[in-house]
Design a protein around this motif. Structure first.
Motif, short mmCIF file in Angstrom:
data_model
loop_
_atom_site.label_atom_id
_atom_site.label_comp_id
_atom_site.label_asym_id
_atom_site.label_seq_id
_atom_site.Cartn_x
_atom_site.Cartn_y
_atom_site.Cartn_z
N GLU A 1 0.89 -1.28 0.05
CA GLU A 1 0.07 0.00 -0.24
C GLU A 1 0.75 1.12 -0.05
O GLU A 1 0.44 2.27 -0.76
CB GLU A 1 -1.08 0.08 1.18
CG GLU A 1 -2.03 -1.24 1.21
CD GLU A 1 -3.26 -0.78 0.07
OE1 GLU A 1 -3.03 0.12 -0.42
OE2 GLU A 1 -3.92 -1.85 0.10
N ARG B 1 -5.41 1.93 -9.47
CA ARG B 1 -6.53 1.20 -9.37
C ARG B 1 -7.79 1.67 -10.24
O ARG B 1 -8.63 0.97 -10.75
CB ARG B 1 -6.78 1.44 -7.78
CG ARG B 1 -5.87 0.38 -6.97
CD ARG B 1 -6.21 0.54 -5.54
NE ARG B 1 -5.61 -0.49 -4.71
CZ ARG B 1 -5.45 -0.41 -3.55
NH1 ARG B 1 -5.33 0.54 -2.80
NH2 ARG B 1 -4.75 -1.68 -3.00
N ASP B 2 -8.02 3.08 -10.19
CA ASP B 2 -9.07 3.61 -11.14
C ASP B 2 -8.96 3.35 -12.53
O ASP B 2 -10.08 3.04 -13.20
CB ASP B 2 -9.05 5.37 -10.99
CG ASP B 2 -9.68 5.63 -9.51
OD1 ASP B 2 -10.08 4.78 -8.89
OD2 ASP B 2 -9.49 6.90 -9.43
N THR C 1 -10.21 -0.51 -12.70
CA THR C 1 -11.95 -0.36 -12.54
C THR C 1 -12.41 0.03 -13.61
O THR C 1 -13.63 -0.55 -14.03
CB THR C 1 -12.27 0.62 -11.25
OG1 THR C 1 -11.55 -0.01 -10.07
CG2 THR C 1 -13.58 0.47 -10.91
N ASP D 1 -10.10 -1.68 -4.74
CA ASP D 1 -9.46 -1.17 -3.44
C ASP D 1 -9.26 -2.13 -2.32
O ASP D 1 -8.24 -2.11 -1.73
CB ASP D 1 -10.64 0.05 -2.83
CG ASP D 1 -10.45 1.30 -3.67
OD1 ASP D 1 -9.61 1.42 -4.56
OD2 ASP D 1 -11.42 1.94 -3.38
#
Length: 298
Positions: free
Chosen positions: A47, A60-61, A64, A172
């Motif tokens: 992280e 991450r976006d 997604t 996430d």
């Protein structure tokens, strides 16, 4: 949160921070099973690393927003994200912590395995097994750090990203721990099932093995020898000895190489009856600890 957790300090309950593999190895260590020592680079380290990357551009976006059925887009994104993860310098506090643990584990001489341990791996409702990376016979701290980054990068392989999207895993919640474990220069290695993998019979233990490192068995490159034994009696009811054409051994300078076998080594059993009984004892102990049938790498 700490970047490093030693096997002796973790168990199955710690899967959210050490992943399925790390939790299992810690659990077995605490149960007194002979597990080669090691530590886990925790999801906290991942992280911290990902935050540094995301500060410059989203990761991450982008996953997604991906259409899992658009292979071209997935391939392009995978190449971009894996390159970013592999090229990104590791945060200093993370790198220092894992290098210090590596030095303590190896004294600078013991080779290690670097193995992905996804936090969702081996979950009962889904499996990421096989979608992440393993590196064997890694010799130096610097190589270990590079392989940790490659394991993190494997979260963004085409297969791994599309698998998560198709199974509605929230991005996430996806993180990668990495197991760093002392390697054994195995004469013979394989897998053991504390119930029959074909019939489900819980009264037997099935043992499969082949010369050299276990990677040749796990990858399916060599047909292993196979024995079926009574779990309680130890009586060997099946001896299926195969023609083993090759074995995988440590390579000079790190990694592994394949060696062709000849003569007796191809056709002789790779385990003695005494070794089979010793493995059976371990299998019974592991099954007793977990309270259910187990698949065990040895």
């Amino acid at each position: 949160m700490t970047s490093v957790a030693w096997f002796k300090d973790v168990g199955i309950a710690d899967r959210p921070t050490v992943g399925g593999k790390g939790g299992s190895l810690g659990e077995l260590t605490q149960a007194g099973i002979a597990v080669p020592p090691g530590f886990v680079v925790t999801t906290s380290a991942f992280e911290t690393f990902l935050e540094a990357i995301e500060a410059r551009a989203p990761v991450r976006d982008k996953v997604t927003a991906l259409d899992p059925h658009d292979l071209g887009a997935a391939t392009k994104l995978s190449e971009e994200l894996r390159r970013r993860v592999i090229e990104e310098p590791m945060p200093a506090e993370v790198e220092q912590a894992i290098l210090a643990a590596h030095a303590e584990l190896t004294d600078g001489v013991t080779p290690v395995a670097v193995r992905s341990s996804a936090t969702t791996e081996d979950a009962e409702d889904a499996s990421f097994a096989g979608l992440q990376d393993t590196f064997l016979w890694v010799l130096t701290g610097a190589d270990m750090v590079a392989k940790v980054r490659e394991c993190w990068g494997s979260l963004y392989s085409v297969e791994s990203m599309t698998y998560r999207l198709k199974h509605d895993f929230p991005e996430d919640g996806v993180a990668m721990a990495v197991v760093i474990q002392a390697m054994v220069d195995a004469r013979c290695a394989g897998v053991m099932f504390t119930r029959s993998p074909t019939t489900g019979d819980k009264s037997v233990i099935t043992i499969e093995g082949a010369p050299g490192l276990g990677s040749a068995v796990v990858s399916g490159e060599v047909t292993p020898d196979r024995w079926v034994m009574g779990k309680i009696t130890g009586e060997i009811s099946v001896r299926d000895i195969s023609d083993k054409h090759a074995k995988q051994v440590p390579a000079e300078g790190g990694g592994i190489r394949e060696v062709e076998l000849s003569g007796d080594e191809r056709t002789q059993p790779c385990l003695s009856d005494d070794e089979l009984q010793a493995l059976r004892d371990v299998g019974r102990k592991v099954e007793r600890h977990y309270g259910q049938p187990q698949d065990i790498e040895w």
